[in-house]
Scaffold this motif. Structure first.
Motif, short mmCIF file in Angstrom:
data_model
loop_
_atom_site.label_atom_id
_atom_site.label_comp_id
_atom_site.label_asym_id
_atom_site.label_seq_id
_atom_site.Cartn_x
_atom_site.Cartn_y
_atom_site.Cartn_z
N ALA B 130 -40.00 3.96 68.29
CA ALA B 130 -38.96 3.26 69.06
C ALA B 130 -38.55 4.03 70.31
O ALA B 130 -38.50 5.25 70.33
CB ALA B 130 -37.75 3.05 68.17
N LYS B 131 -38.26 3.25 71.36
CA LYS B 131 -37.76 3.84 72.60
C LYS B 131 -36.31 3.44 72.81
O LYS B 131 -35.92 2.32 72.51
CB LYS B 131 -38.60 3.35 73.78
CG LYS B 131 -40.00 3.91 73.73
CD LYS B 131 -40.76 3.54 75.00
CE LYS B 131 -42.11 4.21 74.98
NZ LYS B 131 -43.19 3.32 75.41
N PHE B 132 -35.57 4.37 73.34
CA PHE B 132 -34.15 4.14 73.63
C PHE B 132 -33.97 2.90 74.49
O PHE B 132 -34.66 2.72 75.48
CB PHE B 132 -33.59 5.35 74.36
CG PHE B 132 -32.11 5.29 74.58
CD1 PHE B 132 -31.23 5.74 73.61
CD2 PHE B 132 -31.60 4.80 75.78
CE1 PHE B 132 -29.86 5.68 73.83
CE2 PHE B 132 -30.24 4.74 76.00
CZ PHE B 132 -29.36 5.19 75.02
N ASN B 133 -33.05 2.04 74.08
CA ASN B 133 -32.80 0.81 74.83
C ASN B 133 -31.36 0.80 75.36
O ASN B 133 -30.42 0.48 74.64
CB ASN B 133 -33.06 -0.41 73.94
CG ASN B 133 -33.04 -1.70 74.73
OD1 ASN B 133 -32.26 -1.85 75.67
ND2 ASN B 133 -33.90 -2.63 74.35
N GLU B 134 -31.24 1.16 76.63
CA GLU B 134 -29.92 1.30 77.24
C GLU B 134 -29.17 -0.03 77.30
O GLU B 134 -27.97 -0.10 77.02
CB GLU B 134 -30.07 1.88 78.66
CG GLU B 134 -28.79 2.04 79.44
CD GLU B 134 -27.93 3.24 78.98
OE1 GLU B 134 -28.51 4.19 78.39
OE2 GLU B 134 -26.71 3.20 79.20
N ILE B 137 -27.82 -0.95 73.81
CA ILE B 137 -26.70 -0.13 73.34
C ILE B 137 -25.42 -0.50 74.11
O ILE B 137 -24.33 -0.49 73.56
CB ILE B 137 -27.02 1.38 73.42
CG1 ILE B 137 -26.00 2.20 72.62
CG2 ILE B 137 -27.05 1.91 74.83
CD1 ILE B 137 -26.25 2.27 71.16
#
Ligand SMILES: [Zn+2]
Lengths: 307, 175
Positions: B130-134, B137
């Motif tokens: 998973a990649k951070f999803n700004e 959030i």
């Protein structure tokens, strides 16, 4: 119900992250043998007010976030705890986004916020989300971030059950169960001297911390932490005015799910079997719930998912 | 007529299978098992007179629910017991039976199918990748409510706080 520690791949630190992960494992294993004392000393040393590395970094780089102090792993502030949780939650949302139903999200936040107000940390900025996944699971990240899957929500039939599930996750955050695991890991890594150089070259301290904590992704907490979260979750929901059996209801349902079903695999891997949790909750409750007479289930206002 | 006949036949066969599988259990009442050793009471009250006992793991039939109490029937007795003393569903020891039931109802293996058809899951692999999803959030944070808003919501549902000290594990030994 989980500790989710997700590998952050967004930074270009992939390789160093992997390296750190490997080293992290090594350091843990070392600790298990005879280097414990040495590592402890190293931890102390690294944590002493120092490192030329961190400071040098702040001065050298001088870019946008250098005024950010080094993450205090020994004793993180509330703000640091929230920043850490944000990183973890943001990664989880990268795997499964929010269900696009604002009314649902608002409803879950309303229930969650009210239950959290009955906890020992009512002052955190509690936030809750239902995510697009058919798995049955729920997650807590430090600082007040809580998510549950649409699959689990679908299994619920009233507000008291939702309150119980959220109560369990709230308890993990109140008791800092996940935070402690991360702290221990980071302190060992730092203490072993594996991470200090890497720290010096990046000002995204928090995202790096998650990255280097990645080898414990989707890691279980110990059983006692799970039983504690069940006891506290039930207690918070009960104080909030709900019928106390919501969480137990959900455990009954989960316990009847086929173990071979992949939708439940991670939950079963990271938590004691629902039967054991029910038995422990039953023992802890004893006759205490006899006195609770007016608890509400509120199925009438339970938000129904759109198909 | 023929397809109808076949359908009926299938139903008949299925019904036979299920009744064979359920044979040792009652086909009517919900089954369960005792989560702990406990007393059965003649009425759904803590101070009602004793009507027998339950031992952990003992299988039982759930007759009905009243408040926080269940009326259950064991091999020897019928009586009332606290909700939290009973696990619903077939006794957990009979893994074979539940496996067979799952096969009969076509549920066995559905997890496998789901996992290969691209339905979103949250396996360890997917979590790791998973990649951070700004954006997501931020959306999540936009739903954050204040304590006061939570209170208003509770009021709308007539929820009232009660005094209830946190359950502790130490109570576990006192029965
Ligand atoms: Zn948990």
């Amino acid at each position: 119900m989980n500790l989710v520690t997700i590998k952050s791949t967004r930074s270009n630190l992939l390789i160093s992250t992997l390296l750190a992960s490997l080293l992290g494992l090594l350091s843990l294993q070392s600790a298990a043998f005879d280097l414990k004392g040495a590592l402890k000393d190293a931890v102390e040393k690294e944590l002493a007010p120092k490192p030329e590395s961190t400071q040098a970094n702040a001065n050298k780089d001088g870019n946008t976030t250098t005024n950010q102090p080094a993450f205090n792993w020994k004793n993180p502030s509330k703000e640091e705890e929230i920043a850490l949780g944000r990183e973890i939650a943001g990664n989880l949302l990268g795997a499964a986004p929010l269900v696009k139903d604002a009314a649902l999200q608002k409803y879950v936040n309303s229930v969650g916020r009210w239950v959290a107000s009955q906890s020992e940390r009512p002052d955190l900025p509690w936030r809750f989300g239902v995510i697009e996944s058919d798995d049955l699971n729920a997650f807590a990240a430090p600082g007040g971030y809580i998510m549950l899957t649409k699959g689990l929500y679908r299994k619920l039939s009233n507000e008291a059950q939702l309150a119980g599930v959220l109560g369990h996750e709230i308890a993990h955050i109140v008791e800092k169960h996940q935070l402690r695991v991360l702290q221990k890991q980071q302190l060992l890594n730092i203490g072993a001297g594996f991470l200090s150089d890497k720290y010096a070259k990046d000002n995204q301290l928090v995202s790096k911390a998650i990255g280097s904590g990645a080898e414990i992704s989707a890691r279980s907490l110990d059983k006692t932490a799970e039983y504690e979260a069940d006891r506290l979750g039930l207690s918070y929901a009960t104080r909030a005015g709900y019928e106390p059996y919501g969480l137990a209801d959900v455990l009954q349902t989960i316990g009847q799910t086929n173990k071979e079903d992949n939708s439940i695999a991670l939950l079963f891997k990271t938590h004691p079997h629902p039967d054991e949790r029910l038995a422990a909750l039953s023992d802890a409750a004893g006759i205490r719930l006899d006195a609770v007479k007016e608890g509400k289930t509120l199925e009438n206002r339970f938000y129904q998912l759109k198909k | 007529m023929k397809p109808k006949f076949l359908t009926l036949k299938q139903i008949f066969i299925t019904a036979c299978c299920i009744s064979i599988l359920y044979a040792p259990l009652s086909a009517i009442a919900e089954t369960g098992s005792a989560l702990k050793n406990d007393n059965l009471r003649a009425e759904p009250y803590a101070d009602a007179k004793l009507a027998g006992d339950l031992s952990r793991g003992e299988s039982l039939e759930i007759i009905k629910k009243q408040g926080a109490w269940l009326q259950v029937k064991t091999k020897k007795n019928t009586g009332w017991v606290r909700l939290l003393s009973v696990k619903r569903g077939a006794a957990s020891s009979s893994n074979q039976t539940s496996g067979a039931l799952a096969v009969a109802s076509g549920r066995a293996g559905t997890g496998q199918v789901v996992s290969t058809t691209g339905v979103r899951g949250l396996s360890e692999q997917e979590l790791k990748a998973a990649k951070f999803n700004e954006a997501e959030i931020k959306t999540l944070e936009s739903y954050t409510l204040s304590a006061e808003q939570g209170k208003q919501f509770a009021k709308a549902g007539n929820l009232e706080t009660i005094n209830f000290a946190n359950l502790t594990s130490s109570e576990s030994t006192a029965k």
